[in-house]
Scaffold this active site. Structure first.
Site, PDB file in Angstrom:
ATOM      1  N   LYS A 273    -111.876  28.140  77.842  1.00  0.00           N
ATOM      2  CA  LYS A 273    -110.716  28.969  77.499  1.00  0.00           C
ATOM      3  C   LYS A 273    -110.055  28.430  76.226  1.00  0.00           C
ATOM      4  O   LYS A 273    -110.307  27.295  75.832  1.00  0.00           O
ATOM      5  CB  LYS A 273    -109.693  28.929  78.646  1.00  0.00           C
ATOM      6  N   ARG A 347    -115.447  34.513  91.284  1.00  0.00           N
ATOM      7  CA  ARG A 347    -116.362  35.342  92.068  1.00  0.00           C
ATOM      8  C   ARG A 347    -117.513  34.516  92.636  1.00  0.00           C
ATOM      9  O   ARG A 347    -118.089  34.863  93.657  1.00  0.00           O
ATOM     10  CB  ARG A 347    -116.842  36.513  91.201  1.00  0.00           C
TER      11      ARG A 347
HETATM   12  N1  BES Z   1    -108.617  32.513  86.551  1.00  0.00           N
HETATM   13  C1  BES Z   1    -109.042  33.481  85.613  1.00  0.00           C
HETATM   14  C2  BES Z   1    -108.253  34.786  85.687  1.00  0.00           C
HETATM   15  C3  BES Z   1    -106.792  34.731  85.306  1.00  0.00           C
HETATM   16  C4  BES Z   1    -106.409  35.048  84.021  1.00  0.00           C
HETATM   17  C5  BES Z   1    -105.818  34.432  86.230  1.00  0.00           C
HETATM   18  C6  BES Z   1    -105.071  35.048  83.675  1.00  0.00           C
HETATM   19  C7  BES Z   1    -104.492  34.416  85.880  1.00  0.00           C
HETATM   20  C8  BES Z   1    -104.113  34.734  84.616  1.00  0.00           C
HETATM   21  C9  BES Z   1    -110.513  33.827  85.845  1.00  0.00           C
HETATM   22  O1  BES Z   1    -111.310  32.823  86.355  1.00  0.00           O
HETATM   23  C10 BES Z   1    -111.098  34.206  84.543  1.00  0.00           C
HETATM   24  O2  BES Z   1    -111.159  33.366  83.686  1.00  0.00           O
HETATM   25  N2  BES Z   1    -111.530  35.452  84.408  1.00  0.00           N
HETATM   26  C11 BES Z   1    -112.095  35.923  83.211  1.00  0.00           C
HETATM   27  C12 BES Z   1    -113.294  36.765  83.562  1.00  0.00           C
HETATM   28  C13 BES Z   1    -114.180  37.104  82.390  1.00  0.00           C
HETATM   29  C14 BES Z   1    -114.830  35.859  81.833  1.00  0.00           C
HETATM   30  C15 BES Z   1    -115.228  38.092  82.843  1.00  0.00           C
HETATM   31  C16 BES Z   1    -111.049  36.753  82.489  1.00  0.00           C
HETATM   32  O3  BES Z   1    -110.246  37.421  83.146  1.00  0.00           O
HETATM   33  O4  BES Z   1    -111.013  36.690  81.268  1.00  0.00           O
HETATM   34 MN    MN Z   2    -112.094  31.549  84.855  1.00  0.00          MN
END
Ligand code: BES
Ligand code: MN
Ligand code: ZN
Length: 497
Positions: A273, A347
């Site tokens: 991230k 997931r």
């Molecule tokens: N934990 C995050 C989702 C999230 C984002 C929670 C903002 C709370 C606030 C999750 O694991 C994630 O990183 N999801 C990605 C998925 C993508 C890589 C398909 C996302 O939402 O960008």
């Molecule tokens: Mn994530």
């Protein structure tokens, strides 16, 4: 922790540091609800005038402070907007929010009396919940701070001596305890709440309240074939855990299974991230915390519902041992998943847990997960997305959320999403992303649905928005962890009884 009691005392006669009352918007002005007559009399019948002169409009969240009536029994009167009552009916959520706002406005006042309208036990519960939840603060890491805002909360109500009111108070206390626990877990820095510690705390809490807790460590996970949880956790020096909690009352009317996402920190893994995208990711275990908290609360209340909860805990870190994009994981139950983005890790841990939860053959599985940023794009930061494999199951959960005062909205799982996940991997059964930017929350839900056994009702709650509050406090909601989903799950169990 504050104590809370019920009292039949009069709002003008009660001796406390502060009294909270409601102000209702009416036409262009304001009016005071029932239960404030004596207070109004103590101000010579001019309380509405005084509040109006100070600018009170009755708008929800508004606070108007006035010195208590002389001779002072309570030094301060806190008037809180209850919002407009267009259909003349009070919503319990407005009371909950007003109680929270009032208690927060009372700041460090030792004792606070709440003289909000309480025509029935539901309203008493809402006021008590709002007051307790509004008192929360997280000060464990402040070197100079009062350890806790001590003191007592008093709900003033004519029904104080009734059985229904006492039951309502107990439910509010137990629920607020669970919400506070969840908020503490979410707010705790991830170096202090890694999977090993989180599992240990769940075990301790379960023991305290008669909930059976089993913990699978990394060895047991390997032996059991939990490739999703292990794959996400393998990059971290803190090993993963799968925690199973079970509460079995004598004659259960139904069997609920809860599944929670417990990523104690989500760096994204090798699909790292950005630095700003990472800061609130200690909250990525809020789903696991909520299912543990709710299970304990349901057990404490002795509700006649069997609950089996799974908290899938891992830390998602980049390292020489981390899963790589293009690695294939052997999930619990036998499916293979190609990890094309290590940041779509929720997931993967949930897939394992959903297959395992299905083996218990519950009547309904509900998973709670901070799953996608896409859900926050769709619904904002206050509303959770509700997905399901049957409309009836989804409606049941959304109805419980409305009753509990947690904002939730239905979203679909189009069949094309699973098709895309399957076709996006050239080597495994499915990929963990579709490879397209559209409908990310829907794609994630479709992925999860593929791990639920046929014939079992399943509801997925994407709580990425409401589980963590990046902004300032409002109503009974503090900054940081909110405890979202605990109230819905407890309500679901209570309404099934
Ligand atoms: N934990 C995050 C989702 C999230 C984002 C929670 C903002 C709370 C606030 C999750 O694991 C994630 O990183 N999801 C990605 C998925 C993508 C890589 C398909 C996302 O939402 O960008
Ligand atoms: Mn994530
Ligand atoms: Zn995550």
């Amino acid at each position: 922790m504050s104590t809370i009691t019920l009292s039949k005392s009069d709002a003008a006669g009660v001796k406390t540091d502060a009294v909270v009352i409601g102000v209702v918007k009416l036409g262009g002005g304001v009016t005071l609800p029932a239960g404030t007559e004596s207070l109004n009399a103590a101000y010579g019948g001019k309380l509405v005038e005084v509040l109006s002169d100070l600018g009170a409009t009755g708008k929800s969240g508004e606070v108007t402070k006035v010195p208590g009536p002389k001779p002072a029994k309570s030094p301060s009167l806190i008037a809180v907007g209850l919002g407009p009552a267009p259909d003349g009916e009070l919503k319990t959520e407005d009371l909950r929010a007003a109680a929270g706002t009032g208690v927060r406005a009372a700041k460090t006042a030792h004792s606070v009396a709440l003289a909000l309208p309480t025509p029935d036990a539901e309203c008493i519960r809402a006021v008590a919940e709002g007051a307790l939840l509004g008192r929360y603060s997280f000060t464990a890491y402040k070197s100079e701070s009062p350890s806790d805002v001590p003191g007592n909360l008093i709900v003033l109500t004519d029904l104080a001596r009734t059985k229904e009111a006492k039951a309502a108070l107990e439910r509010a206390e137990v629920t607020a305890d669970a919400v506070h626990q969840v908020r503490d877990w979410v707010n705790t820095p991830p170096s202090d709440l890694h999977p090993v510690e989180f599992a240990a705390q769940a075990l301790k809490l379960g023991k305290e309240y008669g909930v059976k807790v089993e913990v699978l460590d990394e060895k047991a996970l390997a032996k059991g074939g939990y490739g999703g949880i292990l794959g996400v956790g393998q990059g971290s020096t803190n090993p993963p855990r799968l925690v199973r909690l079970s509460y079995t009352p004598k004659k259960p009317v139904t069997h609920l299974a809860f599944v929670g996402k417990g990523i104690t920190f989500d760096s994204g893994g090798l699909s790292l991230k950005t630095s700003t995208g990472m800061v609130s990711m200690k909250s990525d275990m809020a789903g696991a915390a909520a299912v543990i908290g709710a299970t304990v609360a349901i057990a404490r209340l002795g509700l006649p519902v069997q609950v089996t909860a799974y908290a899938a805990m891992a830390e998602n870190m980049p390292s020489g041992s981390a899963a790589r994009p293009s690695d294939v994981l052997n999930m619990y139950g036998g499916k293979t998943v190609e990890v094309l983005n290590t940041d779509a890790e929720g997931r993967l841990v949930l897939g394992d847990a959903l297959v395992r939860a299905s083996e218990d053959e519950p009547d309904l599985i509900i998973d709670v997960a901070t799953l996608t940023g896409a859900c926050v794009v769709a619904l904002g930061t206050k509303v959770a997305g509700a997905f399901a494999n049957t409309d009836a199951a989804r409606d049941r959960v959304v109805d419980a959320a409305v009753t509990a005062g947690e904002a939730m909205w239905p979203l679909p799982i189009p069949s094309e999403m699973l098709d895309k996940l399957k076709s996006h991997s050239k080597v495994a059964d499915l990929a963990n992303i579709t490879g397209e930017p559209w409908g990310g929350a829907l794609a994630a839900a479709a992925f999860l649905g593929d791990f639920v056994a046929e014939g079992i009702d399943w509801v997925h709650l994407d709580v990425a928005g409401p589980a963590f509050n990046d902004g300032g406090p409002s109503g009974y909601t503090p900054t940081g962890g909110t405890g979202y989903a605990v109230r819905t799950l407890v309500e679901l169990a209570a309404s099934a009884s």
